[in-house]
Design a protein around this motif. Structure first.
Motif, PDB file in Angstrom:
ATOM      1  N   PHE A 258      11.036   7.768   6.926  1.00  0.00           N
ATOM      2  CA  PHE A 258      10.988   8.763   8.069  1.00  0.00           C
ATOM      3  C   PHE A 258       9.964   9.856   7.897  1.00  0.00           C
ATOM      4  N   ILE A 259       9.391   9.845   8.895  1.00  0.00           N
ATOM      5  CA  ILE A 259       8.038  10.941   8.717  1.00  0.00           C
ATOM      6  C   ILE A 259       8.533  12.162   9.689  1.00  0.00           C
ATOM      7  N   LEU A 260       8.452  13.336   9.113  1.00  0.00           N
ATOM      8  CA  LEU A 260       8.908  14.328   9.810  1.00  0.00           C
ATOM      9  C   LEU A 260       7.697  15.174   9.748  1.00  0.00           C
ATOM     10  N   ASN A 261       7.446  15.950  10.826  1.00  0.00           N
ATOM     11  CA  ASN A 261       6.191  16.903  11.068  1.00  0.00           C
ATOM     12  C   ASN A 261       6.702  18.061  11.534  1.00  0.00           C
ATOM     13  N   ASP A 262       7.581  18.698  10.611  1.00  0.00           N
ATOM     14  CA  ASP A 262       8.165  20.082  11.295  1.00  0.00           C
ATOM     15  C   ASP A 262       7.086  21.002  11.328  1.00  0.00           C
TER      16      ASP A 262
ATOM     17  N   ASP B 220       5.460  16.213   6.455  1.00  0.00           N
ATOM     18  CA  ASP B 220       4.074  16.784   6.637  1.00  0.00           C
ATOM     19  C   ASP B 220       4.299  18.072   6.918  1.00  0.00           C
ATOM     20  N   GLU B 221       3.890  18.844   6.010  1.00  0.00           N
ATOM     21  CA  GLU B 221       3.860  20.358   6.379  1.00  0.00           C
ATOM     22  C   GLU B 221       2.380  21.128   6.413  1.00  0.00           C
ATOM     23  N   ALA B 222       1.721  20.310   6.949  1.00  0.00           N
ATOM     24  CA  ALA B 222       0.383  20.876   7.060  1.00  0.00           C
ATOM     25  C   ALA B 222       0.139  22.125   7.748  1.00  0.00           C
ATOM     26  N   TYR B 223       1.101  22.390   8.594  1.00  0.00           N
ATOM     27  CA  TYR B 223       1.143  23.940   9.186  1.00  0.00           C
ATOM     28  C   TYR B 223       2.105  25.080   8.673  1.00  0.00           C
ATOM     29  N   PHE B 224       2.643  24.511   7.597  1.00  0.00           N
ATOM     30  CA  PHE B 224       3.782  25.631   6.942  1.00  0.00           C
ATOM     31  C   PHE B 224       3.360  26.951   6.770  1.00  0.00           C
ATOM     32  N   ASP B 225       2.255  27.215   6.591  1.00  0.00           N
ATOM     33  CA  ASP B 225       1.422  28.546   6.159  1.00  0.00           C
ATOM     34  C   ASP B 225       1.059  29.226   7.639  1.00  0.00           C
ATOM     35  N   ILE B 226       0.773  28.412   8.443  1.00  0.00           N
ATOM     36  CA  ILE B 226       0.208  28.844   9.885  1.00  0.00           C
ATOM     37  C   ILE B 226       1.140  29.342  10.710  1.00  0.00           C
ATOM     38  N   ARG B 227       1.475  30.406  10.423  1.00  0.00           N
ATOM     39  CA  ARG B 227       2.735  30.889  11.096  1.00  0.00           C
ATOM     40  C   ARG B 227       2.659  32.454  11.153  1.00  0.00           C
ATOM     41  N   TYR B 228       3.256  32.858  12.563  1.00  0.00           N
ATOM     42  CA  TYR B 228       2.836  34.147  12.980  1.00  0.00           C
ATOM     43  C   TYR B 228       4.216  35.129  13.093  1.00  0.00           C
ATOM     44  N   PHE B 229       5.377  34.447  12.939  1.00  0.00           N
ATOM     45  CA  PHE B 229       6.472  35.303  13.095  1.00  0.00           C
ATOM     46  C   PHE B 229       7.552  34.486  12.420  1.00  0.00           C
ATOM     47  N   GLY B 230       8.514  35.071  11.695  1.00  0.00           N
ATOM     48  CA  GLY B 230       9.778  34.556  10.834  1.00  0.00           C
ATOM     49  C   GLY B 230       8.987  33.699   9.601  1.00  0.00           C
ATOM     50  N   LYS B 231       9.978  32.790   9.137  1.00  0.00           N
ATOM     51  CA  LYS B 231       9.558  32.065   7.859  1.00  0.00           C
ATOM     52  C   LYS B 231       9.698  30.491   8.086  1.00  0.00           C
ATOM     53  N   SER B 232       8.906  29.769   7.614  1.00  0.00           N
ATOM     54  CA  SER B 232       9.002  28.399   7.519  1.00  0.00           C
ATOM     55  C   SER B 232       9.974  27.811   6.753  1.00  0.00           C
ATOM     56  N   ALA B 233      10.718  27.036   7.145  1.00  0.00           N
ATOM     57  CA  ALA B 233      11.604  26.030   6.405  1.00  0.00           C
ATOM     58  C   ALA B 233      11.065  24.871   6.021  1.00  0.00           C
ATOM     59  N   SER B 234      11.722  24.226   5.156  1.00  0.00           N
ATOM     60  CA  SER B 234      11.390  22.742   4.288  1.00  0.00           C
ATOM     61  C   SER B 234      12.564  22.144   4.416  1.00  0.00           C
ATOM     62  N   LEU B 235      12.548  20.768   4.700  1.00  0.00           N
ATOM     63  CA  LEU B 235      13.366  19.972   4.337  1.00  0.00           C
ATOM     64  C   LEU B 235      14.059  19.731   3.058  1.00  0.00           C
TER      65      LEU B 235
ATOM     66  N   ARG C  17      14.030  12.954  -2.478  1.00  0.00           N
ATOM     67  CA  ARG C  17      13.756  11.959  -1.450  1.00  0.00           C
ATOM     68  C   ARG C  17      12.728  12.059  -0.368  1.00  0.00           C
ATOM     69  N   CYS C  18      11.862  13.339  -0.837  1.00  0.00           N
ATOM     70  CA  CYS C  18      10.813  13.699   0.184  1.00  0.00           C
ATOM     71  C   CYS C  18       9.400  13.927  -0.736  1.00  0.00           C
ATOM     72  N   VAL C  19       8.414  13.639   0.054  1.00  0.00           N
ATOM     73  CA  VAL C  19       7.194  13.835  -0.520  1.00  0.00           C
ATOM     74  C   VAL C  19       6.295  14.824   0.452  1.00  0.00           C
ATOM     75  N   ILE C  20       6.210  16.015   0.037  1.00  0.00           N
ATOM     76  CA  ILE C  20       5.284  17.023   0.806  1.00  0.00           C
ATOM     77  C   ILE C  20       3.818  16.616   0.983  1.00  0.00           C
ATOM     78  N   LEU C  21       3.409  16.751   2.316  1.00  0.00           N
ATOM     79  CA  LEU C  21       1.982  16.475   2.634  1.00  0.00           C
ATOM     80  C   LEU C  21       1.635  17.967   2.749  1.00  0.00           C
ATOM     81  N   HIS C  22       0.826  18.317   1.835  1.00  0.00           N
ATOM     82  CA  HIS C  22       0.205  19.938   1.705  1.00  0.00           C
ATOM     83  C   HIS C  22      -1.333  19.745   1.806  1.00  0.00           C
ATOM     84  N   THR C  23      -1.553  20.779   2.564  1.00  0.00           N
ATOM     85  CA  THR C  23      -3.036  20.829   2.818  1.00  0.00           C
ATOM     86  C   THR C  23      -3.813  22.303   2.601  1.00  0.00           C
ATOM     87  N   PHE C  24      -5.010  22.469   1.991  1.00  0.00           N
ATOM     88  CA  PHE C  24      -5.568  23.737   2.297  1.00  0.00           C
ATOM     89  C   PHE C  24      -6.564  23.965   3.399  1.00  0.00           C
ATOM     90  N   SER C  25      -6.777  22.800   4.175  1.00  0.00           N
ATOM     91  CA  SER C  25      -7.500  22.884   5.270  1.00  0.00           C
ATOM     92  C   SER C  25      -7.358  23.950   6.265  1.00  0.00           C
TER      93      SER C  25
END
Ligand code: PMP
Length: 398
Positions: free
Chosen positions: A169-173, A204-219, A228-236
């Motif tokens: 399952f690919i999740l890009n929240d 795919d949490e590429a945008y986890f830190d690109i957040r303007y309001f509130g707090k990002s959540a992760s599965l 069961r999860c592998v996080i895609l993380h990026t510094f880009s």
């Protein structure tokens, strides 16, 4: 051409790059371009990241480094992700990568056998479908529906498609292109589904830190999910360093070991001295990422207000990502342009505003009625956003 391997016919691409080329060609003919097409940043990488990278380079960090990354960075990233997700990760759970993108293909290679089915978002980042099909899997697209304040994950389309062959399952929240974000209830439903059907997940949490309001959540924060999860993380995005190429795969040790073995085969290691730059960035005062976010927020607010002022256009204001996904169904009708490409090209030629359409993020799903475009505001300054969207408004309302 007869010599090209059969598997290459299953390899997709990012058609957004073709839009960039078209815009550049139109610009080269003396036309002013307003670039909303590519999710790249025109913001400088933070000073501390640049300085520490240069220092490391001068100190001789120019040879190979361990294939899974510099241990100090793996440790620091494990601590960072543990703190923000509330899950205990250690260095052995992290494999540094040359960007976030390589995690997609490596996750699929590590966990998918030919013939296995993989659920992935559509509209979505086109590399998912490309990599699933390239490696001989069956790609099962799931969609999003337009809600009151946000796009909503189409849970029904996911449940409908699951069979005993569905493995991944690919999740890009915090999603590209829609900006969609799962509610806590939706994340819980996904977790239940993952357990029920024994799935493994690429978060795919590429945008986890690109957040303007509130707090990002992760599965991964939900019970039973980190296993069961592998996080895609990026510094880009966080450090505005798309072209430097640094990211990571974070997950269960057995999977990360396989991904590190793929690293040995693919690139030996990621760039050595940049890892020290990012380490300094993570341990620094984070004023760089804060500056980047404040610039992006101003752009988002400007663009959303202008888009919603245009007759025939409506646009949500996502709390995260740097994308907008306005509904332009009425605007296209008003202009008598039914076809996405005709609409995109006419707007480019009449106004210089360049964007991607829904079709750059996958084939339209059965029953899809409404029309959308995607605007990235990561590579265009606020004054140009105002000017460009002003021209778009004038054209669409004329
Ligand atoms: N995932 C998503 C959803 C993205 O939008 C992107 C970049 N556009 C990536 C992954 C990969 O980015 P990078 O390789 O620069 O880390």
């Amino acid at each position: 051409m007869g010599r090209i391997a059969e598997r290459i016919s299953r390899l997709g691409t990012e058609t957004a790059f073709a839009v960039t080329a078209e815009a550049a060609a139109w610009g080269a003919r003396g036309n002013k371009i307003y670039p909303f097409h590519l999710g790249d940043l025109n913001i400088q990488t933070p000073e501390d990241v640049m300085e520490a990278s240069i220092k490391a380079m001068k100190e001789g960090k120019t040879g190979y480094c361990p294939t899974a990354g510099v241990p100090l960075l793996r440790e620091a990233l494990a601590a960072d992700i543990s703190a923000s997700r509330g899950v205990k990760y250690a260095m052995e759970n992290v494999a540094i990568q040359p960007g976030g993108k390589p995690v997609i293909g490596k996750f699929i290679q590590a966990l998918m056998n030919p013939g296995d089915e993989v659920l992935y978002p559509n509209p979505g980042y086109p590399i998912y479908e490309s990599q699933i099909q390239y490696h001989g899997g069956k790609a099962l697209p799931y969609g999003y529906v337009e809600g009151e304040e946000n796009f909503i994950f189409d849970m029904a389309s996911i449940e409908r498609q699951i069979t005993p062959r569905t493995r991944l399952f690919i999740l890009n929240d915090l999603q590209n292109p829609t900006g969609a974000e799962c509610s806590p209830e939706e994340l819980e439903k996904i977790a239940a589904l993952v357990l029920k059907h024994d799935l493994y997940v690429l978060c795919d949490e590429a945008y986890f830190d690109i957040r303007y309001f509130g707090k990002s959540a992760s599965l991964v924060s939900l019970p039973g999910m980190a296993e069961r999860c592998v996080i895609l993380h990026t510094f880009s995005k966080k450090f505005a360093m798309t072209g430097w190429r640094l990211g990571a795969a974070i997950g269960p040790k057995e999977i990360i070991d396989v991904i590190a073995k793929l690293n040995v085969n693919d690139e030996s290691c990621s760039n050595h001295f940049i890892q020290y730059g990012v380490l300094a960035g993570l341990k620094g005062d984070l004023s760089g990422p804060k500056r980047i976010l404040s610039i992006l927020k101003e752009r988002r607010d400007t663009a959303v207000a202008l888009l919603n002022s245009i007759k025939g256009v409506r646009c949500f204001k996502p709390n995260a990502t740097f994308y907008l996904y306005p509904n332009v169904t009425k605007a296209m009708e008003n202009k008598g342009l039914k076809n996405y490409d005709a609409f995109r090209q006419t707007v480019l030629h009449e106004t210089g505003v360049s964007f991607c359409t829904r079709l750059h993020f996958g084939r339209a799903l059965p029953g899809e009625q409404e029309s959308y475009i995607r605007l990235a505001y990561s590579g265009i300054d606020t004054p140009l956003i105002k000017e460009g969207l002003g021209k778009l408004k004038a054209f669409l309302e004329s």
